[in-house]
Design a protein around this motif. Structure first.
Motif, PDB file in Angstrom:
ATOM      1  N   SER A 116       0.845  -1.195   0.000  1.00 22.78           N
ATOM      2  CA  SER A 116       0.000   0.000   0.000  1.00 22.78           C
ATOM      3  C   SER A 116       0.873   1.236   0.000  1.00 22.78           C
ATOM      4  N   LYS A 117       0.498   2.164  -0.826  1.00 26.15           N
ATOM      5  CA  LYS A 117       1.251   3.409  -0.949  1.00 26.15           C
ATOM      6  C   LYS A 117       0.337   4.571  -0.649  1.00 26.15           C
ATOM      7  N   ARG A 118       0.725   5.394   0.295  1.00 22.38           N
ATOM      8  CA  ARG A 118      -0.084   6.533   0.683  1.00 22.38           C
ATOM      9  C   ARG A 118      -0.129   7.566  -0.444  1.00 22.38           C
ATOM     10  N   MET A 119      -1.362   8.007  -0.713  1.00 20.53           N
ATOM     11  CA  MET A 119      -1.560   9.000  -1.774  1.00 20.53           C
ATOM     12  C   MET A 119      -1.960  10.333  -1.164  1.00 20.53           C
ATOM     13  N   ARG A 120      -1.521  11.370  -1.784  1.00 22.00           N
ATOM     14  CA  ARG A 120      -1.916  12.692  -1.351  1.00 22.00           C
ATOM     15  C   ARG A 120      -3.308  13.020  -1.868  1.00 22.00           C
ATOM     16  N   ARG A 121      -4.047  13.677  -0.999  1.00 23.86           N
ATOM     17  CA  ARG A 121      -5.363  14.113  -1.434  1.00 23.86           C
ATOM     18  C   ARG A 121      -5.225  15.245  -2.446  1.00 23.86           C
ATOM     19  N   PRO A 122      -6.006  15.178  -3.523  1.00 20.82           N
ATOM     20  CA  PRO A 122      -5.935  16.284  -4.494  1.00 20.82           C
ATOM     21  C   PRO A 122      -6.499  17.566  -3.896  1.00 20.82           C
ATOM     22  N   GLU A 123      -5.803  18.640  -4.140  1.00 23.09           N
ATOM     23  CA  GLU A 123      -6.246  19.920  -3.625  1.00 23.09           C
ATOM     24  C   GLU A 123      -7.482  20.386  -4.381  1.00 23.09           C
ATOM     25  N   PRO A 124      -8.452  20.960  -3.667  1.00 19.26           N
ATOM     26  CA  PRO A 124      -9.659  21.446  -4.363  1.00 19.26           C
ATOM     27  C   PRO A 124      -9.307  22.598  -5.285  1.00 19.26           C
ATOM     28  N   THR A 125      -9.870  22.544  -6.491  1.00 15.59           N
ATOM     29  CA  THR A 125      -9.594  23.576  -7.488  1.00 15.59           C
ATOM     30  C   THR A 125     -10.837  24.365  -7.874  1.00 15.59           C
ATOM     31  N   ILE A 126     -11.983  24.020  -7.276  1.00 14.91           N
ATOM     32  CA  ILE A 126     -13.216  24.681  -7.681  1.00 14.91           C
ATOM     33  C   ILE A 126     -13.233  26.146  -7.268  1.00 14.91           C
ATOM     34  N   HIS A 127     -12.457  26.476  -6.198  1.00 17.10           N
ATOM     35  CA  HIS A 127     -12.453  27.860  -5.729  1.00 17.10           C
ATOM     36  C   HIS A 127     -11.423  28.722  -6.449  1.00 17.10           C
ATOM     37  N   ARG A 128     -10.660  28.105  -7.315  1.00 19.21           N
ATOM     38  CA  ARG A 128      -9.678  28.857  -8.087  1.00 19.21           C
ATOM     39  C   ARG A 128     -10.144  28.929  -9.532  1.00 19.21           C
ATOM     40  N   VAL A 129     -10.122  30.107 -10.083  1.00 22.00           N
ATOM     41  CA  VAL A 129     -10.546  30.289 -11.467  1.00 22.00           C
ATOM     42  C   VAL A 129      -9.409  29.875 -12.386  1.00 22.00           C
ATOM     43  N   PRO A 130      -9.621  28.950 -13.309  1.00 19.10           N
ATOM     44  CA  PRO A 130      -8.544  28.573 -14.242  1.00 19.10           C
ATOM     45  C   PRO A 130      -8.086  29.758 -15.072  1.00 19.10           C
ATOM     46  N   GLU A 131      -6.822  29.668 -15.526  1.00 13.53           N
ATOM     47  CA  GLU A 131      -6.251  30.784 -16.272  1.00 13.53           C
ATOM     48  C   GLU A 131      -6.938  30.988 -17.610  1.00 13.53           C
ATOM     49  N   ASN A 132      -7.508  29.891 -18.175  1.00 13.22           N
ATOM     50  CA  ASN A 132      -8.125  30.005 -19.498  1.00 13.22           C
ATOM     51  C   ASN A 132      -9.575  30.474 -19.443  1.00 13.22           C
ATOM     52  N   ILE A 133     -10.077  30.822 -18.249  1.00 15.42           N
ATOM     53  CA  ILE A 133     -11.455  31.268 -18.101  1.00 15.42           C
ATOM     54  C   ILE A 133     -11.460  32.715 -17.611  1.00 15.42           C
ATOM     55  N   ASN A 134     -12.162  33.559 -18.306  1.00 14.22           N
ATOM     56  CA  ASN A 134     -12.279  34.976 -17.958  1.00 14.22           C
ATOM     57  C   ASN A 134     -13.734  35.230 -17.559  1.00 14.22           C
ATOM     58  N   ILE A 135     -13.969  35.448 -16.271  1.00 21.25           N
ATOM     59  CA  ILE A 135     -15.329  35.651 -15.792  1.00 21.25           C
ATOM     60  C   ILE A 135     -15.921  36.925 -16.364  1.00 21.25           C
ATOM     61  N   GLN A 136     -15.084  37.948 -16.503  1.00 20.95           N
ATOM     62  CA  GLN A 136     -15.574  39.208 -17.067  1.00 20.95           C
ATOM     63  C   GLN A 136     -16.089  38.998 -18.486  1.00 20.95           C
ATOM     64  N   GLN A 137     -15.408  38.160 -19.249  1.00 20.20           N
ATOM     65  CA  GLN A 137     -15.852  37.883 -20.611  1.00 20.20           C
ATOM     66  C   GLN A 137     -17.159  37.096 -20.620  1.00 20.20           C
ATOM     67  N   LEU A 138     -17.313  36.155 -19.658  1.00 25.87           N
ATOM     68  CA  LEU A 138     -18.569  35.405 -19.572  1.00 25.87           C
ATOM     69  C   LEU A 138     -19.736  36.329 -19.235  1.00 25.87           C
ATOM     70  N   VAL A 139     -19.494  37.234 -18.296  1.00 25.19           N
ATOM     71  CA  VAL A 139     -20.552  38.167 -17.909  1.00 25.19           C
ATOM     72  C   VAL A 139     -20.924  39.084 -19.060  1.00 25.19           C
ATOM     73  N   THR A 140     -19.925  39.566 -19.786  1.00 29.98           N
ATOM     74  CA  THR A 140     -20.198  40.448 -20.924  1.00 29.98           C
ATOM     75  C   THR A 140     -20.989  39.725 -22.009  1.00 29.98           C
ATOM     76  N   THR A 141     -20.680  38.455 -22.226  1.00 32.16           N
ATOM     77  CA  THR A 141     -21.402  37.676 -23.234  1.00 32.16           C
ATOM     78  C   THR A 141     -22.876  37.533 -22.871  1.00 32.16           C
ATOM     79  N   VAL A 142     -23.157  37.226 -21.598  1.00 27.63           N
ATOM     80  CA  VAL A 142     -24.546  37.089 -21.167  1.00 27.63           C
ATOM     81  C   VAL A 142     -25.262  38.431 -21.221  1.00 27.63           C
ATOM     82  N   ASP A 143     -24.569  39.495 -20.834  1.00 33.72           N
ATOM     83  CA  ASP A 143     -25.185  40.820 -20.820  1.00 33.72           C
ATOM     84  C   ASP A 143     -25.572  41.274 -22.228  1.00 33.72           C
ATOM     85  N   ARG A 144     -24.782  40.928 -23.217  1.00 36.43           N
ATOM     86  CA  ARG A 144     -25.079  41.322 -24.588  1.00 36.43           C
ATOM     87  C   ARG A 144     -26.119  40.411 -25.230  1.00 36.43           C
TER      88      ARG A 144
END
Length: 312
Positions: free
Chosen positions: A142-170
């Motif tokens: 048995s080999k101990r594995m590290r738990r994966p760090e949660p990434t849902i609270h971090r915005v990926p670099e390839n996603i721009n929330i401002q651009q998503l909001v502008t798209t919906v607004d238009r």
């Protein structure tokens, strides 16, 4: 001979049904006259008693005629089934409105759908093998594995929330969306939907953490002009909508589901259906109000308006 016997029995049953209807009509007339009152000159109690006596006499006569005919009617179960085929057994079936089968089937169907949904979520969690603390190696160690760090609270670099909001607004002229960052990385979306309502959505990364909805004539400000997103609306209908929209965020933005940026856009598109909060009738009952409230729920699949009681 069997056919003549059957015809005679049918004629007696028909006559009995007519007498029963006549008896019910006379009894209903008695109770109607007693509740609404007899039409007679004021103070003429004798005329009122005579009318009541005539009505009761009619009931007694109709009951006597029915009792005289009853001994001549034989039970349908005594007639051979070959003569009546399956029609002779209809009287033995239980009343469908008293057996409760339809209600039980409805609850069973809803319960089965919930089981399928929970089973799908469980399969996703267990299939990724992320719940195990250790992983068995090829040599049996048995080999101990590290738990994966949660990434849902971090915005990926390839996603721009401002651009998503502008798209919906238009894309939706009835919806006005603006983005502010009052405390660094936390994102707050301010939404004005037609002239129906105002909403505030607090994001942490790509996860919707908080939703508040108020009337169009209300503001998210304190008396001294500072931002206030925690106070509730003065109107019960918007407090109800806030609770339902908060529950719907689980459907659109689940922490374990991928492609959360698309889920946020779909959530705002679904929220846009509330622009007809006070103008669209319920898609199930067709009424505008139920319990003094409009259809405050929008189906997450079809976006149809529903009352809170009709959606259950």
């Amino acid at each position: 001979m069997a056919d003549n016997r059957l015809d005679t029995q049918i004629e007696k049953l028909t006559q009995a049904i007519k007498l029963t209807q006549k008896l019910r009509a006379s009894v209903s007339k008695v109770f109607t006259d007693l509740s609404d009152g007899f039409q007679a000159p004021t103070g003429d109690e004798k005329a009122l008693l005579n009318k009541l006596q005539k009505s009761l006499t009619a009931v007694n006569d109709n009951l006597g005629d029915l009792e005289k005919l009853a001994p001549n009617i034989h039970s349908t179960t005594n007639i051979p089934p070959l003569l009546l085929n399956s029609t002779g057994l209809l009287g033995l079936d239980p009343a469908t409105d008293k057996s409760g089968i339809a209600t039980q089937l409805h609850h069973t169907h809803k319960w089965t759908n919930k089981v399928h949904k929970l089973g799908d979520y469980s399969a996703q969690f267990l299939g990724t093998n992320q719940l195990k603390r250790t992983n068995q190696g090829p040599a049996g160690q048995s080999k101990r594995m590290r738990r994966p760090e949660p990434t849902i609270h971090r915005v990926p670099e390839n996603i721009n929330i401002q651009q998503l909001v502008t798209t919906v607004d238009r894309s939706y002229p009835d919806m006005s969306v603006s983005l502010i960052r009052p405390m660094g990385n936390s994102t707050v979306l301010q939404i004005t939907l037609a002239k129906t309502l105002k909403a505030v959505i607090v994001l942490r990364g790509l996860l919707i953490e908080y939703v508040s909805i108020k009337a169009y004539n209300e503001d998210f400000l304190t008396d001294d002009g500072r931002p206030d997103i925690w106070s509730k609306s003065r109107y019960q209908v918007f407090n109800k909508v806030t609770d339902l929209v908060t529950a719907a965020t689980i459907h659109f933005c689940h922490p374990q589901l991928p492609d959360s940026s698309t889920k946020i856009v779909k959530f705002m598109i679904w929220l846009n259906n509330y622009k007809t909060l006070f103008s669209a009738p319920c898609s199930k009952c067709g009424k505008y109000l139920q319990g003094f409230l409009p259809p405050i729920w929008r189906d997450t699949r079809s976006s149809q308006p529903l009352h809170d009681g009709c959606r259950q």
